[in-house]
Design a protein around this motif. Structure first.
Motif, PDB file in Angstrom:
ATOM      1  N   GLU A 191       0.463  -1.179  -0.375  1.00  0.00           N
ATOM      2  CA  GLU A 191      -0.140  -0.065   0.195  1.00  0.00           C
ATOM      3  C   GLU A 191       0.684   0.983   0.065  1.00  0.00           C
ATOM      4  N   TYR A 248      -0.650   8.665  -0.982  1.00  0.00           N
ATOM      5  CA  TYR A 248      -1.193   9.795   0.422  1.00  0.00           C
ATOM      6  C   TYR A 248      -2.526  11.072  -0.777  1.00  0.00           C
ATOM      7  N   ARG A 275      -5.930   8.528   1.711  1.00  0.00           N
ATOM      8  CA  ARG A 275      -6.080   9.037   2.756  1.00  0.00           C
ATOM      9  C   ARG A 275      -5.216   8.363   4.216  1.00  0.00           C
ATOM     10  N   VAL A 276      -4.444   8.272   4.562  1.00  0.00           N
ATOM     11  CA  VAL A 276      -3.451   7.537   5.185  1.00  0.00           C
ATOM     12  C   VAL A 276      -3.483   6.742   6.506  1.00  0.00           C
ATOM     13  N   HIS A 277      -4.047   5.756   5.905  1.00  0.00           N
ATOM     14  CA  HIS A 277      -4.168   5.059   7.333  1.00  0.00           C
ATOM     15  C   HIS A 277      -3.593   3.464   8.137  1.00  0.00           C
ATOM     16  N   ARG A 278      -2.727   3.847   8.158  1.00  0.00           N
ATOM     17  CA  ARG A 278      -1.448   2.951   8.314  1.00  0.00           C
ATOM     18  C   ARG A 278      -0.162   3.467   8.761  1.00  0.00           C
ATOM     19  N   ASP A 279       1.137   2.555   9.076  1.00  0.00           N
ATOM     20  CA  ASP A 279       1.843   3.316   9.850  1.00  0.00           C
ATOM     21  C   ASP A 279       2.839   4.154   9.062  1.00  0.00           C
ATOM     22  N   ARG A 320      -2.721  -6.458  16.607  1.00  0.00           N
ATOM     23  CA  ARG A 320      -1.087  -5.648  15.752  1.00  0.00           C
ATOM     24  C   ARG A 320      -0.230  -5.489  17.015  1.00  0.00           C
TER      25      ARG A 320
END
Length: 384
Positions: free
Chosen positions: A170, A173, A268-272, A317
Motif C-alpha cells: 500500500e 497519500y 488518505r493514510v491510515h497505516r503506520d 497489531r
C-alpha cells in the motif's frame, strides 16, 4: 598518505524537490560535510557539484545558500567540459532520455533517476549506448536502501518466511488539488502529455523492489484511474488532469508468489507509514515500511475466529514482534550515491544499471497497456 580527488558532478534538476532535498542536500553535500568519500586505499573523493537546469536564478539561489561555485543553464557546454566526470539527471521525465544520450556521447558516467526514458525502446537504447561507449551507469533505486526494506531483505535471506506466498503493498497519500492548499507534487505529474502519471512514476519502483527481494515479475494486470480530474498548478490556474493518479496492480513473480500493490495520490493514510509491504509465507509473515519492520512467526500465530456478532477483543497489531535495527542506517539516497561513486572510481561491483532501469520502464509500459486493454500481460525478460 591521503590524497584527495575532486569529482565534478553535473547535477541536472536540483531545483526540483527530489533533486534538491535527497540528491544534493542529503547526499552530495552530506558527503562533503563528512569530509568526502574515503575509498579505503588512501584516496578520498571530494564531490564538486555543477548545478544545471533551466532557471538560472533558482540555481544561483541554491548555490549561494550552500556556498557552491558552479552554475549553468547550458547542458551542452557542461558536457563539453573535460573536468566534469559524472552526469546526474533528476529533471522531468520527458527531458531525461535526450540529456542522457548527450551525456553518454560526451563520455560521461551517468547516474539517473527513474524512469530512464518514456518507453522501453528508449530505455534499452540508453543501456546499449552506455555499454558501447564504455561509461559507468547507474539508476536510482532508493527504496532498496530504506531501513524497513533492508530488514525485510534480511528476513528473506535468512529464510524466515519459508515459501513466500504473497506480497501486499500500500503506497500513497492525499495530494492536495492546489486550489485551497498548495499541492505537494508538481503539476506536470498529473499531465500525461508531460510524462506524468502514477504508473510511470511508481511501477519502476515496484519492479526493482519485487525483483530484488522476491523474484522477477513475470506478469502484470493493472487498473488505473484519474480520481481527481481537476487540479490547480503552481500559478493557481486550474487544469485538467490527464494522467492516472491511482493504480491497482497484480504481479505474478518468478517462483509462484503473487504481489498486489495499490498506488494512489488520492488516498488518505491510515497505516503506520506512507508505504507498507506485507509478506506472507508458510513459516511467517512480516510488515515493513520505510523504517520499521514487524514479524509474526508460524509458532506465534494466533488463531482468530470469524464472528461478526461479537466485538473483537484481540489487538491484532500487538501480536507482532518488532525487528531490531542491528545497525545504523544512513540516508538511502546517500548510501546508493556512495556505492555508485565506488563503482566508478574503485571498480566496486554495481548492478543497478541502465538495464535494471529499463526493466522498470518495461513494467510501467506494460502496466499502462494492461489497464488500457483490460487484460493480464506477460513480462518477458529483456537483455542487451
Amino acid at each position: 598518505m591521503t590524497r584527495t580527488t575532486t569529482v565534478r558532478i553535473a547535477m541536472n534538476g536540483v531545483t526540483g524537490r527530489m533533486g534538491y532535498r535527497q540528491h544534493l542536500l542529503r547526499s552530495i553535500l552530506a558527503l562533503r560535510d563528512q569530509g568526502g568519500l574515503d575509498l579505503g586505499d588512501g584516496t578520498v573523493l571530494w564531490p564538486e557539484p555543477v548545478l544545471l537546469g533551466r532557471r538560472e536564478h533558482a540555481l544561483r539561489e541554491i548555490a549561494e545558500r550552500h556556498g557552491l561555485e558552479h552554475v549553468s543553464t547550458d547542458l551542452d557546454a557542461v558536457l563539453a567540459d573535460p573536468d566534469v566526470d559524472i552526469y546526474f539527471d533528476s529533471q522531468v521525465t520527458a527531458a531525461r532520455e535526450e540529456a542522457i544520450r548527450k551525456a553518454i556521447a560526451a563520455g560521461k558516467h551517468v547516474y539517473t533517476e527513474k524512469p530512464t526514458a518514456t518507453g522501453l525502446d528508449g530505455a534499452l537504447a540508453l543501456a546499449r549506448l552506455a555499454r558501447e561507449k564504455g561509461v559507468r551507469h547507474g539508476v536510482v533505486q532508493d527504496k532498496l536502501f530504506l531501513p524497513g526494506l533492508l530488514k525485510l531483505k534480511r528476513l528473506v535471506d535468512g529464510g524466515f518466511f519459508g515459501r513466500i506466498l504473497s506480497v501486499r503493498g500500500e503506497f500513497g497519500y492525499w495530494v492536495f488539488e492546489g486550489d485551497w492548499q498548495q499541492a505537494q507534487r508538481p503539476s506536470w505529474n498529473y499531465r500525461a502529455e508531460d510524462g506524468g502519471g502514477i504508473v510511470v512514476d511508481m511501477f519502476p519502483h515496484w519492479e526493482y523492489v519485487l525483483h530484488e527481494l522476491f523474484g522477477r515479475v513475470t506478469s502484470v494486470q493493472a487498473l488505473t484511474a484519474t480520481h481527481v480530474p481537476r487540479r490547480w498548478d503552481e500559478h493557481g490556474k486550474p487544469y485538467t488532469a490527464t494522467a492516472d493518479d491511482a493504480a491497482y496492480g497484480i504481479f505474478e513473480l518468478d517462483g509462484g508468489a503473487v504481489a498486489q500493490i495499490n498506488s494512489s495520490w488520492a488516498v488518505r493514510v491510515h497505516r503506520d507509514e506512507l508505504v507498507e509491504f506485507q509478506v506472507d509465507g508458510t513459516e511467517g509473515s512480516a510488515v515493513a515500511g520505510l523504517r520499521d519492520c514487524r514479524v509474526q512467526h508460524r509458532s506465534a500465530t494466533p488463531k482468530p475466529v470469524w464472528n461478526p456478532d461479537l466485538p473483537a477483543t484481540e489487538r491484532f497489531r500487538d501480536q507482532w514482534q518488532r525487528v531490531p535495527d542491528n545497525g545504523e542506517f544512513d540516508n538511502g539516497f546517500k548510501a546508493q550515491w556512495e556505492l555508485f561513486l565506488r563503482h566508478v572510481y574503485a571498480d566496486a561491483p554495481y548492478r543497478w544499471d541502465l538495464l535494471a532501469g529499463a526493466r522498470g520502464v518495461q513494467l510501467a509500459e506494460l502496466g499502462r497497456r494492461s489497464a488500457a486493454e483490460g487484460r493480464r500481460l506477460a513480462v518477458p525478460e529483456i537483455a542487451l
